[in-house]
Design a protein around this motif. Structure first.
Motif, PDB file in Angstrom:
ATOM      1  N   ARG A  13       9.392 -12.562  -6.994  1.00  0.00           N
ATOM      2  CA  ARG A  13       8.396 -12.725  -6.351  1.00  0.00           C
ATOM      3  C   ARG A  13       6.830 -12.467  -7.076  1.00  0.00           C
ATOM      4  N   TYR A  53       6.967  -3.893  -4.574  1.00  0.00           N
ATOM      5  CA  TYR A  53       6.146  -4.432  -4.083  1.00  0.00           C
ATOM      6  C   TYR A  53       4.914  -4.417  -3.751  1.00  0.00           C
ATOM      7  N   ASN A  84      13.149 -10.201  -6.798  1.00  0.00           N
ATOM      8  CA  ASN A  84      12.293  -9.432  -6.823  1.00  0.00           C
ATOM      9  C   ASN A  84      11.518 -10.270  -8.359  1.00  0.00           C
ATOM     10  N   LEU A 124       4.500  -8.300   1.954  1.00  0.00           N
ATOM     11  CA  LEU A 124       5.058  -7.495   0.971  1.00  0.00           C
ATOM     12  C   LEU A 124       4.955  -5.693   1.498  1.00  0.00           C
ATOM     13  N   ALA A 147       7.449  -3.149   2.240  1.00  0.00           N
ATOM     14  CA  ALA A 147       8.017  -2.323   0.703  1.00  0.00           C
ATOM     15  C   ALA A 147       7.918  -1.216   1.848  1.00  0.00           C
TER      16      ALA A 147
END
Length: 330
Positions: free
Chosen positions: A284, A41, A281, A87, A91
């Motif tokens: 993302r 992230y 992910n 993010l 994280a």
């Protein structure tokens, strides 16, 4: 922790720990996320902020801010940045527990979806605008004004904000004996299922139909009229849209499979939780890679970026020239 991420459709509906049988453990999936996600992230956050920042700088310094394309582009970058700003919170969350309190739990989740939904809608809008400019150029030249772009942009933000408000209401912080403080969806499974299908239809299937139709018509028009000048712009937006679906389709497909398995009370000891982790992910990554396409595929953007670099290194260049001259005279 991992069993109740800040994104409800990410893992909430099919978390091993939330299964009715209670026989599945979330320890392995938590350890997997704790080792992998925080640094991932932070990397996405850094690259996305830098990349989107470069796009904004280039548009501000070299482009007219009030053109239809640039109005949509600026709003798309703003959507990416809003999404990206969530993010670092995730994280920290995935490395331990939710330490930021309930107001930020609600705000971060809502901001995640605000950025996500608005980004999809602005991509759809940009695609439709290219369709008008290429296929219906006579009508488009009369109607494509900055007021048109600004009005549609406001509409997109209002729709995205209204859609994201439900997460502001639904999410809360609860304490788990095993995982500590969790930022999770407080609604029942039936409401989460409805939200999932609404998101799937409105923010995946609908844009997909628009993209396929618009680019089919654009391609046919370009081939028929040989509008060479339009090739590069159309190709750029097409690649951006294509990459969106390459990055987000696996995640949506896995979610759909998991949703049906959950509805059919399938055993939760499977690779699906890991598949959701990985595909989500990967999805993302799009928000960090998106601006790279503007920089490397658009010739005009390449020239503008080159101009920015040259303007910021002019002092260094002049010093190197003076140094080189001194050496040649010696």
């Amino acid at each position: 922790m991992e069993t109740s991420s800040t994104t409800p459709d990410y893992y909430e509906n099919f978390s091993p720990e939330t299964s009715e049988s209670g026989t599945c453990s979330s320890i392995d999936i938590n350890e997997f996320g704790r080792a992998f996600l925080p640094m991932f992230y932070y990397i996405i956050f850094t690259v996305s902020i830098l990349g989107n920042g470069v796009v904004l700088l280039v548009v501000y310094k070299f482009e007219k801010m009030n053109t239809v394309t640039n109005i949509f582009l600026i709003n798309l970058v703003a959507s990416n940045i809003i999404f990206t700003l969530t993010l670092p919170f995730q994280a920290v969350y995935h490395s331990s527990e939710w330490i930021f309190g309930e107001p930020l739990c609600k705000l971060v989740t809502s901001a995640y979806y605000l950025g996500f939904y608005s980004s999809i809608l602005f991509l759809t809008l940009m695609t439709f605008d290219r369709y008008l400019a290429v296929v219906h150029c006579v009508v488009a030249n009369k109607n494509r004004r900055s007021v048109y772009a600004a009005s549609l942009s406001v509409a997109v933000w209002i729709i995205s904000l209204l859609e994201s408000l439900e997460y502001l209401i639904r999410f809360t912080v609860e304490e788990s004996q095993m995982d500590g403080l969790l930022c999770e969806d407080s609604n029942e499974n039936q409401w989460r299922t409805f939200s999932f299908y609404k998101q799937f239809v409105l923010f995946f299937l609908f844009p997909l139909v628009v993209f396929v139709y618009c680019y089919s018509r654009i391609t046919l028009t370009i081939m028929r009229t040989r509008m060479i000048g339009k090739h590069r712009t159309v190709r750029l937006i097409f690649v951006i849209v294509l990459m969106f679906f390459l990055f987000w389709s696996p995640y949506n497909i896995i979610l759909m499979i998991t949703e049906h398995k959950d509805l059919e009370h399938e055993d939760c000891n499977s690779v699906l939780p890991y598949a959701v982790y990985i595909t989500n992910n990967i999805a993302r990554l799009y928000f960090c890679i998106n601006p790279v396409f503007y920089t490397f595929l658009g010739r005009k953007f390449q020239n503008h970026v080159r101009g920015v670099l040259m303007s910021h290194t002019s002092c260094l260049t002049s010093q190197m020239s003076v140094s080189g001259s001194s050496r040649s005279l010696a």
